[in-house]
Design an enzyme around this catalytic site. Structure first.
Site, PDB file in Angstrom:
ATOM      1  N   ASP A 139      -1.652  -2.310   9.971  1.00  0.00           N
ATOM      2  CA  ASP A 139      -1.854  -2.269   8.514  1.00  0.00           C
ATOM      3  C   ASP A 139      -2.398  -3.579   7.942  1.00  0.00           C
ATOM      4  O   ASP A 139      -2.684  -3.666   6.741  1.00  0.00           O
ATOM      5  CB  ASP A 139      -0.533  -1.958   7.797  1.00  0.00           C
ATOM      6  CG  ASP A 139      -0.091  -0.523   8.013  1.00  0.00           C
ATOM      7  OD1 ASP A 139      -0.929   0.316   8.380  1.00  0.00           O
ATOM      8  OD2 ASP A 139       1.106  -0.239   7.791  1.00  0.00           O
TER       9      ASP A 139
ATOM     10  N   LYS B  40       0.834  -1.214   0.000  1.00  0.00           N
ATOM     11  CA  LYS B  40       0.000   0.000   0.000  1.00  0.00           C
ATOM     12  C   LYS B  40       0.864   1.258   0.000  1.00  0.00           C
ATOM     13  O   LYS B  40       2.050   1.218   0.358  1.00  0.00           O
ATOM     14  CB  LYS B  40      -0.927   0.026   1.214  1.00  0.00           C
ATOM     15  CG  LYS B  40      -0.218  -0.034   2.582  1.00  0.00           C
ATOM     16  CD  LYS B  40       0.279   1.286   3.132  1.00  0.00           C
ATOM     17  CE  LYS B  40       1.086   1.158   4.408  1.00  0.00           C
ATOM     18  NZ  LYS B  40       1.753   2.351   4.876  1.00  0.00           N
TER      19      LYS B  40
HETATM   20  O1  C5P Z   1       0.893  -2.157  14.255  1.00  0.00           O
HETATM   21  P1  C5P Z   1       2.300  -2.307  13.818  1.00  0.00           P
HETATM   22  O2  C5P Z   1       2.992  -3.457  14.492  1.00  0.00           O
HETATM   23  O3  C5P Z   1       2.482  -2.328  12.352  1.00  0.00           O
HETATM   24  O4  C5P Z   1       3.035  -0.999  14.321  1.00  0.00           O
HETATM   25  C1  C5P Z   1       4.428  -0.919  14.493  1.00  0.00           C
HETATM   26  C2  C5P Z   1       4.722   0.189  15.491  1.00  0.00           C
HETATM   27  O5  C5P Z   1       4.344   1.458  14.945  1.00  0.00           O
HETATM   28  C3  C5P Z   1       3.963   0.085  16.794  1.00  0.00           C
HETATM   29  O6  C5P Z   1       4.655  -0.722  17.717  1.00  0.00           O
HETATM   30  C4  C5P Z   1       3.909   1.527  17.251  1.00  0.00           C
HETATM   31  O7  C5P Z   1       5.141   1.891  17.824  1.00  0.00           O
HETATM   32  C5  C5P Z   1       3.792   2.288  15.943  1.00  0.00           C
HETATM   33  N1  C5P Z   1       2.383   2.612  15.588  1.00  0.00           N
HETATM   34  C6  C5P Z   1       1.735   3.625  16.277  1.00  0.00           C
HETATM   35  N2  C5P Z   1       0.440   3.936  15.963  1.00  0.00           N
HETATM   36  C7  C5P Z   1      -0.212   3.285  14.967  1.00  0.00           C
HETATM   37  C8  C5P Z   1       0.433   2.267  14.241  1.00  0.00           C
HETATM   38  C9  C5P Z   1       1.738   1.945  14.581  1.00  0.00           C
HETATM   39  O8  C5P Z   1       2.323   4.241  17.176  1.00  0.00           O
HETATM   40  N3  C5P Z   1      -1.485   3.624  14.693  1.00  0.00           N
END
Ligand code: C5P
Length: 328
Positions: free
Chosen positions: A157, A17
């Site tokens: 995501d 994406k």
């Molecule tokens: O959800 P995901 O594991 O892809 O996110 C990786 C990191 O990005 C999370 O641990 C967090 O630190 C940050 N993040 C965030 N807010 C979001 C998505 C991700 O702070 N909405």
């Protein structure tokens, strides 16, 4: 009833994406996750995951990293050094095994095309494809919406990679609805040698909270929907925004000059060629193009900049995560 051990191997794919709009709010106090308002545009660069059932409870995972014409590329060190239990394709399979008390285990083979740690949701696409593959291998019958609820536990995501198309995300960017009748658009992606860790970019954003969006919208306005669906190029470019771009550029000032080089391109009639942005949390540079000729000019310009390893000319939106092959 306990699930039967399956006999079929299943291959599934899920798209990468780019975020057309990424507005970042303040972090949640308890979890540190940020409230987002975002529009995901899926791309025809798809990860493939093959799930081969195993009779014993073990899991193995292997990766291949492929270039645009399917040629094998060296596996990036971030991926090579990643402990298997952190691989999202493996975690996705295991979450379904745990939730549904599935027998046996699996051999998981990932064919990666999406740059690693590039801000294009490659890891999340692995998770999405893996969920779809296991769902089919074990005949779980989970709907895309049910898979999206589970996908959310793996990463913000993952639902977007399950649903593909163009989606509007609220919450952590993981509560989605799909926008219909979105036109096909070309995107030029400038890939960097070095990745950027998403948590680091969000942390950098927190250092300047005045740059974050205090009040996030809950949906697009009617005008914004029209612009996304329409053909007015200038209006489309003006809509593109990424609150994570400024923090990403603090961490990676080397990306400023390729962004500027591309944004200085004009047609002979004085029209802007593009508005380049950082894709998600970066460091991939993403620039939409009106047609293939202009995309090639943008790609050439990016390639002439230091630090840009290669470019990809992609189109989207792409289909939701789907089954590619079932081998009985
Ligand atoms: O959800 P995901 O594991 O892809 O996110 C990786 C990191 O990005 C999370 O641990 C967090 O630190 C940050 N993040 C965030 N807010 C979001 C998505 C991700 O702070 N909405």
């Amino acid at each position: 009833m306990r699930q039967q051990h399956p006999r079929k191997s299943v291959t599934a794919s899920a798209p990468a994406k780019v975020n057309l709009i990424l507005k970042c709010g303040l972090p949640e106090e308890e979890t540190g996750y940020h409230h987002l308002f975002t529009v995901f545009h899926s791309l025809n660069l798809r990860e493939t995951v093959r799930f081969i059932p195993r009779a014993d409870r073990g899991f193995t995972i292997s990766d291949r990293y492929l270039g645009e014409s399917g040629q094998e590329l060296p596996i990036p060190s971030t991926l090579k050094e990643m402990p298997p239990e952190k691989h999202l394709a493996l975690r996705a399979a295991q979450i379904l095994f745990d939730k549904f008390d599935l027998p046996g285990g699996g051999q998981i083979e990932v064919s990666k095309r999406v740059p690693v740690a590039g801000g294009m949701a490659g890891g999340s696409a692995d998770a999405a494809a893996s969920l779809v593959a296991v769902n089919t291998a074990y005949d779980l019958g989970l709907s895309p919406k049910e898979l999206a609820v589970i996908g959310r536990e793996l990463g913000a995501d993952v639902p977007a990679c399950l649903l593909g198309e163009v989606t509007v995300g609220t919450g952590r960017g993981d509560r989605l609805h799909t926008l219909s009748k979105m036109p096909s658009r070309i995107w030029v992606m400038g890939i960097n040698q070095k990745g950027l860790a998403t948590p680091q970019v969000f942390k950098q954003a927190d250092k300047n909270p005045e740059n974050l969006s205090i009040r996030l919208p809950q949906d697009l306005t009617e005008k914004e929907k029209q612009v996304l669906a329409g053909e007015n190029w200038e209006e489309f470019l003006a809509l593109l925004v990424n609150d994570l771009q400024a923090p990403a550029l603090v961490l990676r000032p080397d990306l400023i000059s390729p962004l500027q080089a591309v944004n200085a391109l004009y047609t002979q009639n004085g029209q802007r060629l593009t508005q380049a942005i950082i894709s998600g949390s970066g460091p991939t540079i993403a620039a939409p193009a009106r047609n293939l000729d202009q995309a090639k000019v943008i790609a050439q310009t990016l390639l002439s900049c230091e630090g840009i390893e290669r470019t990809l000319i992609l189109d989207g939106p792409s289909e939701p995560a789907k089954i590619e092959e079932v081998e009985e």
